[in-house]
Structure formats: structure tokens, C-alpha cells
Write an enzyme that holds these catalytic residues in place. Structure first.
Site, PDB file in Angstrom:
ATOM      1  CG  ASP A   1      32.458  35.891  35.469  1.00 13.68           C
ATOM      2  OD1 ASP A   1      32.421  35.362  36.456  1.00 13.68           O
ATOM      3  OD2 ASP A   1      33.658  36.665  35.251  1.00 13.68           O
TER       4      ASP A   1
ATOM      5  CG  HIS B   1      31.864  36.799  40.075  1.00 15.98           C
ATOM      6  ND1 HIS B   1      32.617  37.524  41.244  1.00 15.98           N
ATOM      7  CD2 HIS B   1      32.653  37.133  38.916  1.00 15.98           C
ATOM      8  CE1 HIS B   1      33.927  37.851  40.709  1.00 15.98           C
ATOM      9  NE2 HIS B   1      33.893  37.618  39.390  1.00 15.98           N
TER      10      HIS B   1
ATOM     11  CE  LYS C   1      38.169  40.465  42.239  1.00 13.45           C
ATOM     12  NZ  LYS C   1      37.402  39.517  41.244  1.00 13.45           N
ATOM     13  CG  PHE C   2      35.410  38.552  51.868  1.00 13.16           C
ATOM     14  CD1 PHE C   2      34.189  38.682  52.348  1.00 13.16           C
ATOM     15  CD2 PHE C   2      35.750  37.015  51.277  1.00 13.16           C
ATOM     16  CE1 PHE C   2      33.264  37.863  52.398  1.00 13.16           C
ATOM     17  CE2 PHE C   2      34.690  36.329  51.417  1.00 13.16           C
ATOM     18  CZ  PHE C   2      33.579  36.585  51.844  1.00 13.16           C
TER      19      PHE C   2
ATOM     20  N   GLY D   1      37.699  42.888  59.842  1.00  6.41           N
ATOM     21  CA  GLY D   1      37.656  41.374  60.140  1.00  6.41           C
ATOM     22  C   GLY D   1      36.203  41.113  60.380  1.00  6.41           C
TER      23      GLY D   1
ATOM     24  CE1 TYR E   1      40.482  38.153  29.116  1.00  8.74           C
ATOM     25  CE2 TYR E   1      40.014  40.053  27.661  1.00  8.74           C
ATOM     26  CZ  TYR E   1      39.649  39.116  28.478  1.00  8.74           C
ATOM     27  OH  TYR E   1      38.399  39.245  28.824  1.00  8.74           O
TER      28      TYR E   1
ATOM     29  NE  ARG F   1      35.022  39.107  29.447  1.00 13.15           N
ATOM     30  CZ  ARG F   1      35.189  40.458  29.785  1.00 13.15           C
ATOM     31  NH1 ARG F   1      34.730  41.381  28.927  1.00 13.15           N
ATOM     32  NH2 ARG F   1      36.228  40.662  30.642  1.00 13.15           N
TER      33      ARG F   1
HETATM   34  O1  S5P Z   1      42.470  41.001  38.708  1.00 11.27           O
HETATM   35  C1  S5P Z   1      41.792  40.250  38.467  1.00 11.27           C
HETATM   36  C2  S5P Z   1      41.152  39.401  39.570  1.00 11.27           C
HETATM   37  C3  S5P Z   1      40.043  38.726  39.154  1.00 11.27           C
HETATM   38  S1  S5P Z   1      39.615  37.426  40.273  1.00 11.27           S
HETATM   39  N1  S5P Z   1      41.296  40.346  37.116  1.00 11.27           N
HETATM   40  C4  S5P Z   1      39.898  39.535  36.989  1.00 11.27           C
HETATM   41  O2  S5P Z   1      39.513  39.651  35.838  1.00 11.27           O
HETATM   42  N2  S5P Z   1      39.571  38.719  37.882  1.00 11.27           N
HETATM   43  C5  S5P Z   1      38.289  37.870  37.538  1.00 11.27           C
HETATM   44  O3  S5P Z   1      38.580  36.868  36.559  1.00 11.27           O
HETATM   45  C6  S5P Z   1      37.107  38.491  37.129  1.00 11.27           C
HETATM   46  O4  S5P Z   1      36.302  38.953  38.091  1.00 11.27           O
HETATM   47  C7  S5P Z   1      36.334  37.616  36.345  1.00 11.27           C
HETATM   48  O5  S5P Z   1      35.532  36.661  36.716  1.00 11.27           O
HETATM   49  C8  S5P Z   1      37.518  36.792  35.783  1.00 11.27           C
HETATM   50  C9  S5P Z   1      37.948  37.155  34.228  1.00 11.27           C
HETATM   51  O6  S5P Z   1      37.067  36.998  33.120  1.00 11.27           O
HETATM   52  P1  S5P Z   1      37.477  37.190  31.533  1.00 11.27           P
HETATM   53  O7  S5P Z   1      35.831  37.097  31.027  1.00 11.27           O
HETATM   54  O8  S5P Z   1      37.817  38.678  31.507  1.00 11.27           O
HETATM   55  O9  S5P Z   1      38.072  36.015  31.204  1.00 11.27           O
END
Ligand code: S5P
Length: 252
Positions: A34, A58, A89-90, A94, A207, A225
């Protein structure tokens, strides 16, 4: 069952390739890249490519995007043997998602092995994407669950995602989810919200540890991150890779 064994249960070429490369490369780590410049994302792909099974992008946050970028990412994916997952994330009807997947400035279907969709519009979103993606052998993940606090992808909603994945199992290769969702080895669960220390961020991201996620039956840990903000992303990626793989070996 090993990832390799599971590759025989799916007919989708992208799912097969993913299972096989996870096994041969011994990694279930996906990096969520990201970052907002070409230079940064290419650096991640170059330096962490050997540690990962999937580079999650992204693409619309890259401020200096041009067509060269996706070409270069594709070359790095082939060189380091990882798949590219555009986390688009469409979430529209359709007909509209077909344009968004194929056209615009990103032409996602041309370079992304995997993309994903919310199921809130109903089955049309899957059918629209499938018409564009399946002829190219691409794979789709459905967002069955999310990592953020108080999200609405729970209960019957999650169950619908599981039901529709089975209905469209030539194109739907699995889920974004927090745990194993169905007893069918062809489906891959990828889990975001992963850090070596569990916790939250200041915007309701939640997390879990690699160990918890993989022992809960997920297949791929998605780490953003936790890796790219680290002082030494390469060393950190190795730690996550090892933690993810150890947990997988323990499970099998
Ligand atoms: O439920 C979700 C789905 C996705 S795809 N929660 C998320 O965090 N994501 C993605 O996972 C979000 O768009 C980001 O790119 C990544 C998490 O990033 P982090 O920095 O928190 O590990």
C-alpha cells in the site's frame, strides 16, 4: 492436506498455480504493497519478491501510475514467481464491473492474476467479472469476512459468499476471510489484518498473529504495514514468512 495436494482439486489455472508455487517456494505470505509511488511499489516487488506468494496491490493509489508500471510488475512477478492480486473490491452491477475490470486506465484483467469482489450487489457482480476474467484464466476472491471492527460481513452474508463461491467455482478461487470457511480443499482463504503482535490501528483495523490466522485454517497471511513500515522490510518479511510457514507445517 498440503497446498500441493489441494492444487489437484481446482480447475482454475490461477488457483492451481498459487497452490503449487506456495508449496515449491515454501511461503504463504502475501504483501499488501500500500504505497503511493511507482518507485516504492517496484522496490517492494523487487526486494521482497523472493519471500512472497502474492503481491497485493491497490493500483489506484499510485500517484504516478503509467502503463509501464503494470508491465514491470508483471515481469517481476514472472521473475520471482509470485502472483499479483489487485485488491479492487468490485461492488457494482455486473455490467459496470466489466468496464471497471477490463477498461479505464488500469485494464486490471490484463495484468492481475487475482482480484476480489464484495457480494453486496448479488450474483451479477460475479457473473460480470467472470465473463471478462475466466477466458484469461484469472481468479476471483469473494469478501466473505473483513478484518475491520464492526464490519457487516457476518452471519448470513458470509454464508451467501460461501454458497456463491461453490456455484461459480470455476472462477471463484476462494475468500477474503478470517478463518477456514468451508470444508472444501479447492478454496483458498486469504486473511488481512496480520501482525506479529496482535492489536489495532487508529482506524479500526484489527490484527491477529500469523500463528493464530494459519492455525485457524486460513491459507495466506496478508501483511501490509507490519512489513513495509518496518525499518528493514526484507528482514521483517522473512520473519512473517517463517511464522506463516511454521504455523502451516504445524497444522499439517
Ligand atoms: O477486510 C479486509 C480486507 C482487505 S483486502 N481488511 C483489509 O485490511 N484488507 C486489505 O489488507 C487492506 O485494503 C490493506 O491493503 C491490507 C491490510 O493492510 P495492513 O497495513 O493493515 O496490514
Amino acid at each position: 492436506m498440503t497446498y500441493q495436494q489441494r492444487s489437484t482439486f481446482t480447475n482454475n489455472p490461477t488457483a492451481k498455480k498459487l497452490f503449487e508455487l506456495m508449496d515449491s517456494k515454501q511461503t504463504n505470505l502475501a504483501i499488501a504493497a500500500d504505497v503511493t509511488t511507482k518507485a516504492e511499489i517496484l522496490k517492494i516487488a523487487q526486494e521482497l519478491g523472493s519471500e512472497i506468494c502474492v503481491l497485493k496491490t491497490h493500483i489506484d493509489i499510485i500517484v504516478d501510475f503509467d502503463q509501464e508500471l503494470t508491465k514491470e510488475l508483471r515481469e517481476l512477478a514472472d521473475k520471482h514467481n509470485f502472483l499479483i492480486f489487485e485488491d479492487r473490491k468490485f461492488a457494482d452491477i455486473g455490467n459496470t464491473v466489466q468496464y471497471q475490470y477490463r477498461d479505464g486506465i488500469y485494464h486490471i484483467v490484463e495484468w492481475a492474476d487475482i482480484t476480489n469482489a464484495h457480494i453486496v450487489p448479488g450474483q451479477g457482480v460475479i457473473e460480470g467479472l467472470k465473463e471478462v476474467g475466466l477466458p484469461k484464466g484469472r481468479g476471483l476472491l469473494l469478501l466473505a469476512e473483513m478484518s475491520s471492527a464492526e464490519n457487516l460481513a457476518v452471519g448470513d452474508y458470509t454464508q451467501k459468499a460461501i454458497e456463491w463461491a461453490q456455484k461459480y467455482d470455476d472462477f471463484v478461487i476462494g475468500f477474503i476471510g478470517m478463518k477456514k470457511l468451508i470444508d472444501n480443499p479447492k478454496f483458498i482463504v486469504m486473511t488481512p489484518g496480520v501482525k506479529l503482535a496482535a492489536g489495532t490501528d487508529n482506524l479500526k483495523q484489527q490484527y491477529n498473529t500469523p500463528e493464530k490466522v494459519i492455525s485457524g485454517g486460513s491459507d495466506v497471511i496478508i501483511v501490509g504495514r507490519g512489513i513495509y513500515k518496518a525499518e528493514d522490510p526484507q528482514a521483517e518479511a522473512k520473519k512473517y514468512r517463517e511464522a506463516g510457514w511454521e504455523a502451516y507445517k504445524k497444522r499439517n
